[in-house]
Write a protein that holds these residues in place. Structure first.
Motif, PDB file in Angstrom:
ATOM      1  N   TRP A  25       2.657   0.935  -4.963  1.00 28.36           N
ATOM      2  CA  TRP A  25       2.308   2.347  -5.144  1.00 28.36           C
ATOM      3  C   TRP A  25       2.461   2.766  -6.606  1.00 28.36           C
ATOM      4  O   TRP A  25       1.612   3.471  -7.152  1.00 28.36           O
ATOM      5  N   MET A  28      -0.432   1.438  -8.514  1.00 26.88           N
ATOM      6  CA  MET A  28      -1.628   2.227  -8.209  1.00 26.88           C
ATOM      7  C   MET A  28      -1.589   3.576  -8.925  1.00 26.88           C
ATOM      8  O   MET A  28      -2.607   4.041  -9.449  1.00 26.88           O
ATOM      9  N   GLU A  41      -3.838   8.113  -3.651  1.00 23.94           N
ATOM     10  CA  GLU A  41      -4.277   7.771  -2.293  1.00 23.94           C
ATOM     11  C   GLU A  41      -5.705   7.248  -2.294  1.00 23.94           C
ATOM     12  O   GLU A  41      -6.037   6.315  -1.563  1.00 23.94           O
ATOM     13  N   ARG A  44      -5.489   3.760  -3.351  1.00 21.06           N
ATOM     14  CA  ARG A  44      -4.866   2.957  -2.296  1.00 21.06           C
ATOM     15  C   ARG A  44      -5.905   2.564  -1.240  1.00 21.06           C
ATOM     16  O   ARG A  44      -5.963   1.415  -0.799  1.00 21.06           O
TER      17      ARG A  44
END
Length: 103
Positions: A25, A28, A41, A44
């Protein structure tokens, strides 16, 4: 909607920089910020879809999704055509049942 090349580049970058971060995360988040991607998100989802397409994660591939969309569209068109044919058949059947006056 982001260009396909930006999405591919972002996914590649996540894989490349992942060892530099404690979590996927965090990697990202850094890549999303660097490339101006609205939310982490979003990135992701791209990474997960890439994993599915590569066969390393279960799920529906991009190719399968496109085929399913095409088949649903084709199915809807065939249903519409079938309804038109049914209506036409009913109309012509009613015409055949009507008594005709001959002169």
């Amino acid at each position: 909607q982001y260009p396909l090349e930006l999405r591919r580049r972002a996914v590649r970058m996540v894989a490349e920089v992942r060892p530099d971060y404690d979590t996927e995360w965090a990697a990202m988040k850094a890549v999303a910020a660097k490339l101006g991607i609205g939310t982490t998100e979003t990135l992701r989802k791209w990474v997960r879809q890439d994993q599915i397409d590569a066969g390393s994660r279960p799920g529906t591939t991009t190719e399968e999704s496109a085929e399913l969309k095409r088949l649903k569209k084709e199915n809807a068109e065939l249903k519409r055509a079938n309804e038109i044919l049914k209506a036409a058949a009913s109309f012509f059947a009613a015409e055949l049942d009507r008594p005709h006056i001959r002169s």
